[in-house]
Design a protein around this motif. Sequence first.
Motif, PDB file in Angstrom:
ATOM      1  N   GLY A  84       0.626  -1.249   0.049  1.00 55.49           N
ATOM      2  CA  GLY A  84      -0.034  -0.033  -0.166  1.00 55.49           C
ATOM      3  C   GLY A  84       0.917   1.192   0.024  1.00 55.49           C
ATOM      4  O   GLY A  84       1.870   1.358   0.021  1.00 55.49           O
ATOM      5  N   GLN A  85       0.089   2.518  -0.016  1.00 60.04           N
ATOM      6  CA  GLN A  85       0.901   3.716  -0.292  1.00 60.04           C
ATOM      7  C   GLN A  85       1.857   3.734  -1.476  1.00 60.04           C
ATOM      8  O   GLN A  85       3.086   4.459  -1.356  1.00 60.04           O
ATOM      9  N   GLY A  86       1.979   3.041  -2.353  1.00 57.77           N
ATOM     10  CA  GLY A  86       2.569   3.038  -3.482  1.00 57.77           C
ATOM     11  C   GLY A  86       3.895   2.406  -3.205  1.00 57.77           C
ATOM     12  O   GLY A  86       5.008   2.704  -3.844  1.00 57.77           O
ATOM     13  N   ARG A  87       4.127   1.531  -2.286  1.00 54.81           N
ATOM     14  CA  ARG A  87       5.259   0.730  -1.639  1.00 54.81           C
ATOM     15  C   ARG A  87       5.402  -0.618  -1.772  1.00 54.81           C
ATOM     16  O   ARG A  87       4.143  -1.481  -1.649  1.00 54.81           O
TER      17      ARG A  87
ATOM     18  N   ASP B  31       9.502   2.882  -2.776  1.00 53.28           N
ATOM     19  CA  ASP B  31       8.691   3.406  -3.417  1.00 53.28           C
ATOM     20  C   ASP B  31       8.684   2.631  -4.919  1.00 53.28           C
ATOM     21  O   ASP B  31       9.706   2.653  -5.311  1.00 53.28           O
TER      22      ASP B  31
ATOM     23  N   LYS C 195       7.619   3.331  -7.681  1.00 56.19           N
ATOM     24  CA  LYS C 195       7.746   4.076  -8.938  1.00 56.19           C
ATOM     25  C   LYS C 195       9.294   4.448  -9.095  1.00 56.19           C
ATOM     26  O   LYS C 195       9.775   4.862 -10.136  1.00 56.19           O
TER      27      LYS C 195
ATOM     28  N   ASP D 231      -3.853  -2.261  -7.619  1.00 58.77           N
ATOM     29  CA  ASP D 231      -3.794  -0.953  -6.916  1.00 58.77           C
ATOM     30  C   ASP D 231      -2.602  -0.711  -5.925  1.00 58.77           C
ATOM     31  O   ASP D 231      -2.765  -1.439  -4.895  1.00 58.77           O
ATOM     32  N   ILE D 232      -1.557  -0.223  -6.471  1.00 61.37           N
ATOM     33  CA  ILE D 232      -0.229  -0.135  -5.580  1.00 61.37           C
ATOM     34  C   ILE D 232      -0.525   0.625  -4.415  1.00 61.37           C
ATOM     35  O   ILE D 232       0.426   0.694  -3.359  1.00 61.37           O
ATOM     36  N   ASN D 233      -1.770   1.178  -4.311  1.00 61.70           N
ATOM     37  CA  ASN D 233      -2.050   2.094  -2.903  1.00 61.70           C
ATOM     38  C   ASN D 233      -2.599   1.275  -1.820  1.00 61.70           C
ATOM     39  O   ASN D 233      -2.942   1.677  -0.840  1.00 61.70           O
ATOM     40  N   ARG D 234      -2.872  -0.337  -2.354  1.00 61.97           N
ATOM     41  CA  ARG D 234      -3.570  -1.080  -1.213  1.00 61.97           C
ATOM     42  C   ARG D 234      -2.505  -2.061  -0.975  1.00 61.97           C
ATOM     43  O   ARG D 234      -1.718  -2.698  -1.877  1.00 61.97           O
TER      44      ARG D 234
END
Length: 317
Positions: free
Chosen positions: A71-74, A87, A89, A301-304
Amino acid sequence: MRNNLIIHLFFVLLLVLCRAVHAQPSPDIYPSRQLLLRDEGLSKLNYIDLAHPERNYFVSVPAGRDLQLIGQGRVMIGTGKGYEERDIKTGAKVAELTTFDGTIAARRLRNGNTMLVGLNWQQKKGIVLIELDKNLTQKRIINYPDFTYVRLIRETVDGNFLITSNDQVFEGKPDGSILWQAQLAKQAKAQHAWQAQRLGNGHTLVSGGYSGNFQRFDQKGVLVDSVSGPPVVHPDFFAGFQILKNGNWVVANWQGHGPGHGASGTQVLEYTSAGKLVWSWKQDPNQQSSIQGVLVLDGLDINRLHVEDAQGRLVPN
């Protein structure tokens, strides 16, 4: 007679060529696929965007095992002292835990806590699991004392743990008891089985390490079948894998420790559940050596936080 021989040889050659084409699936069926790779040979985290290679990166990370979307793009990677969060990206390190020397793997659980895996660790014999909450406070220790090897863990939907232990795979309960166990098919050398995942029909899928294959076991621990090959991809060591939404299996085909293996084998393979190789990705020998972990990011969803569902597929928590 001579003409017949020439015709016969022509058709034999044609058959060989057709089989070769069939054995090497086209990489073009997923032209925009995005991958996260853990290159153990060079100890790097790779981000690969097939449609936009200018976004690719290859960053050095500590030695360790596994990788997970948290999650949180991590992405979280296990290290020898705990874990790092990077991170997705950029590959930049954004958090780390370095106080648990001897960590073999790390996994974020459904409840948001983190489970660290070790062997003959924390004054205990055998496989040891330590659960830490978000404040890194220890919540519990789980011990399976009768095992002498460990690689990765996966939390089941029932809250148990599927654990690989060389030529064995087992499901352990939080109280330290063993609910299910299977023995991998015998090989010439220690298998170092890597990862296990429970499937929707109750079978358990295992990447067999040096077996160079997947092995599938039923509810009684009996081997159902195995999947590998073809020889052109040089199956060497089946390591981290992911079950996609369509039920296919994508696996890292690791080729050896250290640098210099980038030209060996095809190191990312996708099979159907029936065992057919339908896609593969050939690593760049100038950038990669030996890939040990793979995550296909398409549709995720990379935020999950992502965990495995009752079908074994990677889904948001």
